[in-house]
Design an enzyme around this catalytic site. Sequence first.
Site, PDB file in Angstrom:
ATOM      1  N   GLU A 117       0.875  -1.177   0.000  1.00 22.99           N
ATOM      2  CA  GLU A 117       0.000   0.000   0.000  1.00 22.99           C
ATOM      3  C   GLU A 117       0.914   1.230   0.000  1.00 22.99           C
ATOM      4  O   GLU A 117       1.181   1.830   1.021  1.00 22.99           O
ATOM      5  CB  GLU A 117      -0.913   0.010   1.225  1.00 22.99           C
ATOM      6  N   ALA A 128      -2.685   8.155   6.882  1.00 24.55           N
ATOM      7  CA  ALA A 128      -1.665   7.765   7.862  1.00 24.55           C
ATOM      8  C   ALA A 128      -0.385   7.262   7.206  1.00 24.55           C
ATOM      9  O   ALA A 128       0.515   6.792   7.889  1.00 24.55           O
ATOM     10  CB  ALA A 128      -2.226   6.696   8.792  1.00 24.55           C
ATOM     11  N   HIS A 204      -9.684   0.644   0.193  1.00 24.66           N
ATOM     12  CA  HIS A 204     -10.615   1.212   1.180  1.00 24.66           C
ATOM     13  C   HIS A 204     -11.383   2.424   0.609  1.00 24.66           C
ATOM     14  O   HIS A 204     -11.112   3.563   0.930  1.00 24.66           O
ATOM     15  CB  HIS A 204      -9.963   1.514   2.520  1.00 24.66           C
ATOM     16  N   ASN A 207     -12.094   6.251   1.785  1.00 19.75           N
ATOM     17  CA  ASN A 207     -11.043   6.695   2.694  1.00 19.75           C
ATOM     18  C   ASN A 207      -9.750   6.941   1.921  1.00 19.75           C
ATOM     19  O   ASN A 207      -9.331   6.114   1.115  1.00 19.75           O
ATOM     20  CB  ASN A 207     -10.805   5.656   3.785  1.00 19.75           C
ATOM     21  N   GLY A 237     -17.445   0.879  11.450  1.00 17.96           N
ATOM     22  CA  GLY A 237     -18.236   1.950  12.034  1.00 17.96           C
ATOM     23  C   GLY A 237     -17.454   3.220  12.252  1.00 17.96           C
ATOM     24  O   GLY A 237     -18.017   4.217  12.729  1.00 17.96           O
ATOM     25  N   ASP A 262      -7.991  -3.593   7.233  1.00 18.09           N
ATOM     26  CA  ASP A 262      -6.985  -2.523   7.295  1.00 18.09           C
ATOM     27  C   ASP A 262      -6.403  -2.468   8.710  1.00 18.09           C
ATOM     28  O   ASP A 262      -6.004  -1.409   9.203  1.00 18.09           O
ATOM     29  CB  ASP A 262      -7.598  -1.172   6.889  1.00 18.09           C
ATOM     30  N   ILE A 296      -7.041   8.931  10.821  1.00 12.39           N
ATOM     31  CA  ILE A 296      -7.297   7.513  11.047  1.00 12.39           C
ATOM     32  C   ILE A 296      -6.100   6.708  10.558  1.00 12.39           C
ATOM     33  O   ILE A 296      -5.622   6.907   9.433  1.00 12.39           O
ATOM     34  CB  ILE A 296      -8.581   7.052  10.345  1.00 12.39           C
ATOM     35  N   ALA A 297      -5.598   5.817  11.395  1.00 15.10           N
ATOM     36  CA  ALA A 297      -4.387   5.055  11.081  1.00 15.10           C
ATOM     37  C   ALA A 297      -4.704   3.569  11.080  1.00 15.10           C
ATOM     38  O   ALA A 297      -4.438   2.853  12.053  1.00 15.10           O
ATOM     39  CB  ALA A 297      -3.288   5.373  12.089  1.00 15.10           C
ATOM     40  N   GLY A 298      -5.301   3.100  10.008  1.00 13.29           N
ATOM     41  CA  GLY A 298      -5.720   1.712   9.992  1.00 13.29           C
ATOM     42  C   GLY A 298      -6.836   1.485  10.995  1.00 13.29           C
ATOM     43  O   GLY A 298      -7.567   2.412  11.361  1.00 13.29           O
TER      44      GLY A 298
END
Length: 369
Positions: A117, A128, A204, A207, A237, A262, A296-298
């Site tokens: 990735e 991230a 994803h 995102n 969520g 993820d 957001i980091a995973g």
Amino acid sequence: MTVRVNGKVVTPNGVIWQGCVELADDRITAVAEYPSVRDGHWIVPGFVDMHTHGGGGHTFTTGDPGQARDAAAFHLRHGTTTLLASLVSSPFELMRDATAAYRPLVREGVLAGVHFEGPYLSTARCGAQNPEFLRDPSTDELTELVELGAGAVRMVTIAPERDGALDAVRLLTAAGVVVAVGHTDATYEQTRAAVAAGASVGTHLFNGMRPVHHREPGPVVALLGAPNVICELVADGVHLHDGTLAFATSTAGPERCALVTDAMAAAGMPDGEYELGGQTVTVADGVARLTRDGAIAGSTLTMDAALRQAVAAGIPMPDAVRMVATTPARAIGLADRVGALQVGMRADLVVLDDDLNVVRVMRAGSWVE
């Protein structure tokens, strides 16, 4: 010796049978309907996670084979019988070392392959990903990695607007490597060009992407509208509202939507500080974010939890099962081996209770301790 597992079987065509799955050695030999069977447990195919960075305190991102074994074992206990080891953006030396380190694990079957990735991603949509390592795609780097991996490199995520991206897409697809579009600020037209060049996955979806606008639909609409593209969805969520999850699924269909975790090393672990790609991550209330800016980091998700989230969002059980097993297996070229309860397939299955919690996991005909 034939083994029989009874329960509510979710078949490849989306029908729920009261019946059983029969297996001998490591293969499924029969899937049969027996209305007299009244076991309350669900029998579903082993989950296939095509995007995970670690779990149980262990990571795939450093190229350490011991860590990789432990991370895979953690997710196996949650029903994931097939997974890719996802790395984050990093220097080429680490990409090369990780490919060499994980190649034996792929041959052994611990991993189904390696997913890079990055680092060929958008700075504007890096999320991230460590911006220090982002760069334009290099066909020289990719050629070396593919040759070194000897089949271990299975997927690479690329931002199609970067210089040289389309050449990289063509090179990878010609070599049998899946190309995903992600962490991108691309326009609708640039995304369609990548799909035309061979990209077949959306990393994803929503995102790390330019958001949808009615005058510039961007990558989300281009990927949802491409009939040959499978869209990853992080059903925790946090990454997606349940309404967005349901909308994407109804738009593309369960045959084109794959649930992924993820997950990072913090999955299954207490709140606290962790590391991802050389950056500090703070996990609070189970949500992982970069300490420096709150991105957001995973996630701390597991595939069984993703299945529960999808069903709670209104996705029918047979469709949700397809999204955690059959569709991701097809996305990464393994649909002839795993991802469905079908004669001849590897005997991977998950037994779930009525609340969809994992009761038992079988991989290649053996129950997991």
